[in-house]
Design a protein around this motif. Sequence first.
Motif, mmCIF file in Angstrom:
data_model
loop_
_atom_site.group_PDB
_atom_site.id
_atom_site.type_symbol
_atom_site.label_atom_id
_atom_site.label_comp_id
_atom_site.label_asym_id
_atom_site.label_seq_id
_atom_site.Cartn_x
_atom_site.Cartn_y
_atom_site.Cartn_z
ATOM 1 N N LEU A 89 0.920 -1.055 0.061
ATOM 2 C CA LEU A 89 -0.014 0.039 0.115
ATOM 3 C C LEU A 89 1.081 1.247 -0.051
ATOM 4 O O LEU A 89 0.697 2.127 -0.811
ATOM 5 C CB LEU A 89 -0.750 0.048 1.232
ATOM 6 N N LEU A 90 1.865 1.148 0.955
ATOM 7 C CA LEU A 90 2.630 2.368 0.960
ATOM 8 C C LEU A 90 3.277 2.506 -0.348
ATOM 9 O O LEU A 90 3.571 3.925 -0.987
ATOM 10 C CB LEU A 90 3.726 2.445 2.275
ATOM 11 N N ARG A 91 4.149 1.689 -1.004
ATOM 12 C CA ARG A 91 4.618 1.769 -2.310
ATOM 13 C C ARG A 91 3.637 2.362 -3.328
ATOM 14 O O ARG A 91 4.196 2.923 -4.231
ATOM 15 C CB ARG A 91 5.345 0.426 -2.745
ATOM 16 N N SER A 92 2.612 1.766 -3.539
ATOM 17 C CA SER A 92 1.764 2.067 -4.459
ATOM 18 C C SER A 92 1.050 3.672 -4.231
ATOM 19 O O SER A 92 0.665 4.251 -5.249
ATOM 20 C CB SER A 92 0.441 1.176 -4.318
ATOM 21 N N ASN A 93 1.396 4.208 -3.086
ATOM 22 C CA ASN A 93 1.074 5.508 -2.981
ATOM 23 C C ASN A 93 2.398 6.608 -3.014
ATOM 24 O O ASN A 93 2.358 7.468 -2.405
ATOM 25 C CB ASN A 93 0.550 5.742 -1.473
ATOM 26 N N LEU A 111 3.191 -2.243 10.892
ATOM 27 C CA LEU A 111 3.368 -3.286 9.989
ATOM 28 C C LEU A 111 2.154 -4.569 10.447
ATOM 29 O O LEU A 111 1.852 -5.307 9.772
ATOM 30 C CB LEU A 111 4.533 -4.153 10.190
ATOM 31 N N VAL A 112 1.515 -4.065 11.647
ATOM 32 C CA VAL A 112 0.691 -5.006 11.994
ATOM 33 C C VAL A 112 -0.927 -4.388 12.055
ATOM 34 O O VAL A 112 -1.814 -4.762 12.315
ATOM 35 C CB VAL A 112 1.006 -5.499 13.364
ATOM 36 N N GLN A 113 -0.811 -2.986 11.287
ATOM 37 C CA GLN A 113 -2.124 -2.556 11.179
ATOM 38 C C GLN A 113 -2.813 -3.244 9.943
ATOM 39 O O GLN A 113 -2.132 -3.604 9.128
ATOM 40 C CB GLN A 113 -1.831 -0.823 10.963
ATOM 41 N N ASP A 114 -4.239 -2.799 10.003
ATOM 42 C CA ASP A 114 -4.767 -3.581 8.811
ATOM 43 C C ASP A 114 -4.798 -2.527 7.797
ATOM 44 O O ASP A 114 -5.168 -1.242 7.874
ATOM 45 C CB ASP A 114 -6.393 -3.465 9.020
ATOM 46 N N ALA A 115 -4.125 -2.699 6.637
ATOM 47 C CA ALA A 115 -3.787 -1.942 5.371
ATOM 48 C C ALA A 115 -5.018 -1.352 5.015
ATOM 49 O O ALA A 115 -5.236 0.048 4.715
ATOM 50 C CB ALA A 115 -2.916 -2.655 4.509
ATOM 51 N N GLU A 116 -6.132 -2.117 4.621
ATOM 52 C CA GLU A 116 -7.392 -1.621 4.132
ATOM 53 C C GLU A 116 -8.120 -0.687 5.063
ATOM 54 O O GLU A 116 -8.858 0.364 4.760
ATOM 55 C CB GLU A 116 -8.109 -2.788 3.571
ATOM 56 N N THR A 117 -8.202 -1.088 6.168
ATOM 57 C CA THR A 117 -9.330 -0.465 7.248
ATOM 58 C C THR A 117 -8.767 0.506 8.087
ATOM 59 O O THR A 117 -9.539 1.451 8.454
ATOM 60 C CB THR A 117 -10.128 -1.533 8.038
ATOM 61 N N SER A 118 -7.305 0.495 8.295
ATOM 62 C CA SER A 118 -6.817 1.248 9.032
ATOM 63 C C SER A 118 -5.814 2.284 8.520
ATOM 64 O O SER A 118 -5.798 3.697 8.597
ATOM 65 C CB SER A 118 -6.049 0.732 10.028
ATOM 66 N N LEU A 119 -4.831 1.915 7.654
ATOM 67 C CA LEU A 119 -3.900 2.692 6.988
ATOM 68 C C LEU A 119 -4.460 3.383 5.831
ATOM 69 O O LEU A 119 -4.212 4.860 5.757
ATOM 70 C CB LEU A 119 -2.728 1.922 6.737
ATOM 71 N N LEU A 120 -5.197 2.742 4.864
ATOM 72 C CA LEU A 120 -5.630 3.466 3.699
ATOM 73 C C LEU A 120 -6.474 4.673 3.842
ATOM 74 O O LEU A 120 -6.521 5.678 3.175
ATOM 75 C CB LEU A 120 -6.299 2.436 2.824
ATOM 76 N N PRO A 121 -7.352 4.695 4.989
ATOM 77 C CA PRO A 121 -8.218 5.806 5.157
ATOM 78 C C PRO A 121 -7.408 7.112 5.635
ATOM 79 O O PRO A 121 -7.698 8.142 5.345
ATOM 80 C CB PRO A 121 -9.296 5.313 6.378
ATOM 81 N N SER A 132 0.429 15.942 -2.288
ATOM 82 C CA SER A 132 0.667 15.054 -3.747
ATOM 83 C C SER A 132 1.446 13.859 -2.777
ATOM 84 O O SER A 132 1.880 13.827 -1.904
ATOM 85 C CB SER A 132 1.918 15.973 -4.373
ATOM 86 N N SER A 133 1.692 12.732 -3.657
ATOM 87 C CA SER A 133 2.230 11.606 -3.351
ATOM 88 C C SER A 133 3.544 11.868 -2.692
ATOM 89 O O SER A 133 3.940 11.386 -1.616
ATOM 90 C CB SER A 133 2.268 10.618 -4.565
ATOM 91 N N SER A 134 4.624 12.760 -3.260
ATOM 92 C CA SER A 134 5.872 13.175 -3.035
ATOM 93 C C SER A 134 5.785 13.722 -1.491
ATOM 94 O O SER A 134 6.436 13.443 -0.812
ATOM 95 C CB SER A 134 6.701 13.814 -4.028
ATOM 96 N N GLU A 135 5.136 14.778 -1.450
ATOM 97 C CA GLU A 135 4.738 15.674 -0.326
ATOM 98 C C GLU A 135 4.287 14.536 0.873
ATOM 99 O O GLU A 135 4.800 14.670 2.133
ATOM 100 C CB GLU A 135 3.772 16.697 -0.447
#
Length: 449
Positions: A89-93, A111-121, A132-135
């Motif tokens: 997820l991080l690499r794709s962003n 690393l133990v967070q749920d990528a879809e429900t916790s990190l992505l939002p 921006s992605s870089s910022e």
Amino acid sequence: MYSLILHGRRSVELQKRRNLRVSLNYLQNAFAFSNSFSSSANVNPPQANTSFTVSYLVESLGLTTKLAETISRKVTFEDKVNPDSVLNLLRSNGFEDSQISRIVTTYPRLLVQDAETSLLPKLRALQCRGASSSELAEIVSKVPKILEKRVGRSLSLYYDFVKEIMREGDKVSGSWTEGKAKNRIRNISVLKELGVPQNLLFSLLISRCQPVCGKEKFDETLKKVVDMGFDPTKSKFVEALHVVYEMSDKTIEEKVNVYKRLGFSEEDVWRIFKKWPFFLKFSEKKIGQTFETLRRCGLVEEEILSVLKLRPECIRSSEEKILESVDTFVGLGFSRDEYRMMIKRFPQCFGYSAESLKKKFEFLVKKMEWPPEAVVLVPSVFGYSLEKRIVPRCNVIKALMSKGLIRGGNPPISSVLVCTDEEFLNRYVMKQGKLVPELMAMLTGQHVS
């Protein structure tokens, strides 16, 4: 009322400090190293999980084994499914592996967070702030703690504030012109003008106690801390800001009087405060308890005062910790008088775990065959890293002794371990001619003893 200022005042050249700035590289390094308190809920995991975690971190992010082992003491996982999803997820962003490595080093529980429900939002919420992605990658890699915030106003304001601090100019963005936020950014701007580095500004932002809030209280606190002569470019400046902001003049005077009743002079108190500002944060009960515990260890009043002047942080050690320290040293064969001598010379001994002390004692006394009395005379050896300093240097000494280049037994322990790296090289390595590459390999960890 203002003995806080009178006992430590010195002139401060504010105009020179306005020109102080810390480079971006320093900021990055500071945040990669700081926040050791990032996960209070972690516990030591089973060995099998630890081994898998270490291997995963080395293979997936290219971390060194030692760094991976350090991270594995804070978080572990049984398989790669969840951490893979986080990294993907991080690499794709737009996050680069070097940035991800900094984030994981500072905030391992990501690393133990749920990528879809916790990190992505959270990433989406930050992107909605116009990042921006870089910022986004740049800010998160510098301040990974931002990912601990909940989605909503807290996360958004936190991001805006971090972004504002990172700006080269001093202009305030429109979103910070109302209410409490206006005072906070105004106070941060004042600290920036004094020369407080960005990494210390971030620590003020992250802290639960906010000495950058308000206006009159902040101004009053800042004046006292500056007048006492604290250097705005150093962490102790921020520590003093915390302490003085949280305590009234009356409370500070009461704490000073507690220490005076125990034998410190007022000058002693302010000298220690300059060394470690949190010295004034402890309750009278805690201070008295520490004194009594040290007496039970065999130290007389003069010795207790000497220990705390040298290492005031000892006052935060619990009674249990101090007494366990006594038991550990006695269990290693030291007498109580020897223990007292070591504590007087190197009070940090209180803070080391029994396991660490035993490993170093076993190596120094049983493997290297230095007598216990040598350790009593130089207890600071317990503060050195076994892997980075003690073993490599001792490997060199053993190699030289085996080749007959050192005779008459071990050199004094101080000449081997207490000296600087440069002194050790000049004393034992650089004069050995053809042996220099081999000895250097031992020091750099390429040699296995």
